[in-house]
Design a protein around this motif. Structure first.
Motif, PDB file in Angstrom:
ATOM      1  N   ARG A 128     -56.971 -34.392 -32.145  1.00 17.69           N
ATOM      2  CA  ARG A 128     -56.791 -35.756 -31.641  1.00 17.69           C
ATOM      3  C   ARG A 128     -56.185 -35.648 -30.247  1.00 17.69           C
ATOM      4  O   ARG A 128     -55.164 -35.014 -30.039  1.00 17.69           O
ATOM      5  CB  ARG A 128     -55.871 -36.572 -32.535  1.00 17.69           C
ATOM      6  N   ASP A 172     -55.099 -38.369 -27.350  1.00 15.78           N
ATOM      7  CA  ASP A 172     -54.882 -39.795 -27.118  1.00 15.78           C
ATOM      8  C   ASP A 172     -55.388 -40.563 -28.339  1.00 15.78           C
ATOM      9  O   ASP A 172     -54.876 -40.383 -29.415  1.00 15.78           O
ATOM     10  CB  ASP A 172     -55.526 -40.256 -25.814  1.00 15.78           C
ATOM     11  N   ASP A 173     -56.427 -41.374 -28.193  1.00 16.44           N
ATOM     12  CA  ASP A 173     -56.925 -42.140 -29.337  1.00 16.44           C
ATOM     13  C   ASP A 173     -58.309 -41.668 -29.789  1.00 16.44           C
ATOM     14  O   ASP A 173     -59.005 -42.378 -30.492  1.00 16.44           O
ATOM     15  CB  ASP A 173     -56.968 -43.629 -28.991  1.00 16.44           C
ATOM     16  N   THR A 174     -58.684 -40.454 -29.407  1.00 17.19           N
ATOM     17  CA  THR A 174     -60.023 -39.956 -29.714  1.00 17.19           C
ATOM     18  C   THR A 174     -59.948 -38.669 -30.515  1.00 17.19           C
ATOM     19  O   THR A 174     -59.136 -37.795 -30.222  1.00 17.19           O
ATOM     20  CB  THR A 174     -60.800 -39.694 -28.406  1.00 17.19           C
ATOM     21  N   LEU A 175     -60.822 -38.573 -31.523  1.00 15.36           N
ATOM     22  CA  LEU A 175     -60.973 -37.324 -32.263  1.00 15.36           C
ATOM     23  C   LEU A 175     -62.099 -36.525 -31.609  1.00 15.36           C
ATOM     24  O   LEU A 175     -63.182 -37.060 -31.351  1.00 15.36           O
ATOM     25  CB  LEU A 175     -61.319 -37.592 -33.724  1.00 15.36           C
ATOM     26  N   TRP A 176     -61.823 -35.246 -31.347  1.00 12.96           N
ATOM     27  CA  TRP A 176     -62.796 -34.380 -30.697  1.00 12.96           C
ATOM     28  C   TRP A 176     -63.169 -33.238 -31.629  1.00 12.96           C
ATOM     29  O   TRP A 176     -62.300 -32.647 -32.269  1.00 12.96           O
ATOM     30  CB  TRP A 176     -62.214 -33.779 -29.420  1.00 12.96           C
TER      31      TRP A 176
END
Length: 157
Positions: A120, A122-126
């Motif tokens: 994770r 910030d607010d994104t899952l990579w």
């Protein structure tokens, strides 16, 4: 088609200038850098028409042929000019989100197993690739390509 021939007959050499300017205006309204070169060819043909209009050999057939040849030459020259132009950006990673994340640190949220997992940021899952690591491990991003990040374990100080 007949109306087009009538226009060029009535406008004389100025018809090519008008056509060239219309093509240049169309270049402003439409994306790409193509109509500009065709417009320049039409303006060059207009300049030639100013000189050769009174002569009998300067028929519409020769003008169309020269317009086609000048358009091709202008496009080739224009492409070479644009290709050789060096462009540098003050923000080289602007549209390369994954590459812009290189060097950041994150925490593994789905354990990396068989070389794949998720972090994770910030607010994104990579989705990430890297060595097998448990959930909660701290990693730093070493490479980014498209939607894929490559991570390595964060060395403890």
């Amino acid at each position: 088609m007949e109306a087009l021939f009538d226009f060029f007959t009535a406008a004389g050499p100025w018809g090519w200038f008008i056509a060239g300017l219309l093509l240049l205006v169309a270049e402003l309204l439409l994306p790409g850098v193509f109509l500009m070169w065709v417009g320049i060819a039409a303006i060059i043909l207009g300049a030639l028409s100013l000189v050769f209009w009174p002569f009998g050999f300067w028929g519409w057939q020769l003008q169309i042929l020269l317009f086609a040849v000048l358009s091709v030459v202008a496009i080739i020259v224009g492409r070479r000019i644009l290709k050789n132009r060096e462009t540098t950006s003050d923000e080289p990673l602007l549209n390369q989100r994954a590459a812009s994340l290189v060097g950041r640190t994150a925490i593994v949220v789905d354990a990396i197993t068989d070389g794949r997992g998720r972090i994770r940021l910030d607010d994104t899952l990579w989705v990430v690739e890297g060595p097998d690591l448990p959930e909660g491990a701290h990693v730093h991003i070493v490479a980014g390509d498209g939607r894929k990040l490559t991570v390595a374990p964060l060395e403890k100080a």
